[in-house]
Design a protein around this motif. Structure first.
Motif, short mmCIF file in Angstrom:
data_model
loop_
_atom_site.label_atom_id
_atom_site.label_comp_id
_atom_site.label_asym_id
_atom_site.label_seq_id
_atom_site.Cartn_x
_atom_site.Cartn_y
_atom_site.Cartn_z
N UNK A 271 -48.48 -12.56 38.12
CA UNK A 271 -48.78 -11.96 39.42
C UNK A 271 -49.45 -10.59 39.32
N UNK A 272 -49.75 -10.13 38.11
CA UNK A 272 -50.48 -8.86 37.94
C UNK A 272 -51.97 -9.13 38.12
N UNK B 257 -58.92 -2.53 36.48
CA UNK B 257 -58.33 -1.69 37.52
C UNK B 257 -57.48 -2.57 38.42
N UNK B 258 -56.46 -1.99 39.07
CA UNK B 258 -55.68 -2.77 40.04
C UNK B 258 -56.60 -3.32 41.12
N UNK B 259 -56.48 -4.59 41.42
CA UNK B 259 -57.37 -5.22 42.40
C UNK B 259 -57.05 -4.74 43.80
N UNK B 260 -58.11 -4.50 44.59
CA UNK B 260 -57.94 -4.11 45.99
C UNK B 260 -58.30 -5.26 46.92
N UNK B 261 -58.50 -6.44 46.35
CA UNK B 261 -58.89 -7.60 47.16
C UNK B 261 -57.74 -8.02 48.08
N UNK C 227 -58.66 -6.45 27.61
CA UNK C 227 -57.31 -6.24 28.14
C UNK C 227 -56.40 -5.71 27.04
N UNK C 228 -55.85 -4.51 27.26
CA UNK C 228 -54.97 -3.88 26.30
C UNK C 228 -53.65 -3.42 26.92
N UNK C 229 -53.67 -3.06 28.20
CA UNK C 229 -52.50 -2.46 28.83
C UNK C 229 -51.42 -3.48 29.16
N UNK C 230 -51.80 -4.73 29.38
CA UNK C 230 -50.85 -5.77 29.75
C UNK C 230 -50.89 -6.90 28.73
N UNK C 231 -49.78 -7.62 28.65
CA UNK C 231 -49.77 -8.84 27.83
C UNK C 231 -50.54 -9.95 28.50
#
Length: 426
Positions: free
Chosen positions: A31-32, A43-47, A83-87
């Protein structure tokens, strides 16, 4: 020395080392949601995803890439990120997701370094087709070449690069803490009115006398005033006359730095990309030249960004463009107070109330002059300057160091074309 032809033989096609991945979020286990920025970051999605079937979104896992090959010619960049910050995360199905086939042959971080180079984007722009919004075909992307040294050399290069990048991030985190400290101090003194009284105790909670101010509809400390901001500063616009520089008047080096909107951000000055004008052009302009301790405020487009031209900043000749103004205080102590005031949440809200223009927000000088501010007594302003000016020196020093580190990082990226032949050069 080896010939350019021999050196070119060391280059490999990206497509020989990567493969597409199309894993969908069918079980809704991830859900990320992330998006992709033109600065090559996730970046966090703003959709707005209300009512969206998230099962169709692609799963992207750590050390996998996502890219956008649309509108490359228009944007002059390929938005691509590792992608590095999340698994794991999910991303729009519109983005190709790919991974390195064999990390013993090619490190994903090394490939990302290569794709971070401005020369890589220029080549991609050249290959893009389809008119103004030209896109890059996947096959053309795969045919783009890069120098591939042995895996140990890749590790060495990536380690050196990460050392620089991590130091930059550490400085940015430090600056964030320092800025939060300065803003917390400003709020404590000038919003909560808990500045030290003559005995060093918090003014308001220690029974300091408060008087009602009709304009603000609240109590303020006795002896303080409320007036328009022009009582604290002179407001100076950039020159808009016939001598204003045109595009061909700007150079990568020169006598006088000429600020544009991108040089004044939410974090202050950003000198990562700069333009200069000649001494002759500088002398033709009538206004818009910075003095030390001036504050720059953006007034068109992205309105309300501020930067402080302190003694720590290396550039000695700076002018502003017509999308910003200079706020010039009579005394440095007032400038320190004013800079913190302009960065406060209260002032951001006040500025938003004065904005005009529909297509492009603007803050005309006539409206800036009307902005009401609390004016403390001189002793409180001077005491605040003693504390906050020290914080600002640390912030500026850290920014200067980051500027040098960014230069080292760019130099390392530019040298990637030579790493394959260095050991073989004679």
């Amino acid at each position: 020395m080896k010939s350019k032809t021999a050196m070119r033989k060391k280059y490999k096609k990206i497509g020989d080392f990567i493969e597409l991945v199309d894993e969908r979020n069918k079980e809704l286990q991830v859900d990320t949601l992330v998006g992709l920025s033109i600065s090559k970051d996730f970046i966090p999605s703003v959709a707005n995803t209300v009512g969206t079937n998230m099962a169709n979104y692609k799963i992207i896992r750590k050390n996998q890439f996502a890219c956008s090959l649309m509108q490359v010619r228009r944007d002059k960049k390929i938005p691509v990120a590792l992608l590095q910050k999340f698994d794991e995360a999910i991303i729009s199905q519109a983005y190709p997701v790919f991974q390195v086939k064999d990390e013993n042959e090619l490190l994903p971080q090394y490939l990302m370094m290569w794709m971070s180079r401005s020369e890589f984007d220029r080549h991609a722009c050249f290959l893009a087709v389809g008119g103004v919004r030209g896109s890059l075909e996947w096959d053309d992307f795969c045919d783009m070449e890069f120098p591939k040294p042995d895996i140990e050399k890749q590790r060495e290069i990536v380690k050196e690069y990460n050392t620089i990048v991590n130091r930059i991030k550490l400085n940015e985190q430090l600056n964030q803490k320092l800025e939060e400290t300065a803003q917390a101090l400003y709020k404590h003194w000038f919003v909560d009115f808990e500045f030290p009284n003559e005995d060093g105790q918090p003014y308001k909670s220690s029974g300091g006398k408060m008087v009602y101010n009709e304009e603000l509809d609240k109590e303020i400390p006795e002896g303080w005033e409320v007036d328009n901001i022009e009582q604290l500063v002179a407001i100076i616009d950039g020159d808009r006359g016939k001598s204003y520089p045109s595009q061909e008047d700007f150079y990568s080096k020169g006598h006088c730095l000429f600020l544009n909107a991108g040089n004044v951000t939410k974090k202050g000055f950003d000198f990562s990309t700069v333009s200069f004008i000649t001494k002759e052009r500088d002398e033709l302009l009538r206004k818009g030249k910075l003095n030390r301790n001036d504050i720059v405020l953006t007034t068109r487009g992205t309105v309300g960004n501020v930067a402080f031209y302190t003694d720590e900043i290396n550039y000695t000749d700076i002018r502003i463009n017509s999308g910003m103004v200079i706020l010039r205080s009579i005394k440095k102590e007032v400038a320190t107070f004013l800079y913190s005031l302009l960065r406060s949440e209260e002032m951001k809200q006040t500025i938003s109330n004065f904005l005009s223009g529909s297509a492009q927000p603007q803050l005309p000088i006539k409206d800036i002059k009307k902005i009401p501010v609390i004016i403390p007594n001189d002793n409180t302003i001077n005491a605040f300057d003693l504390k906050c000016s020290k914080i600002q020196v640390l912030i500026d020093s850290s920014n200067i160091q980051n500027g040098k580190l960014i230069g080292f990082k760019d130099l390392l990226l530019s040298k990637m074309t030579k790493v394959e032949t260095e050991k073989e050069a004679v």
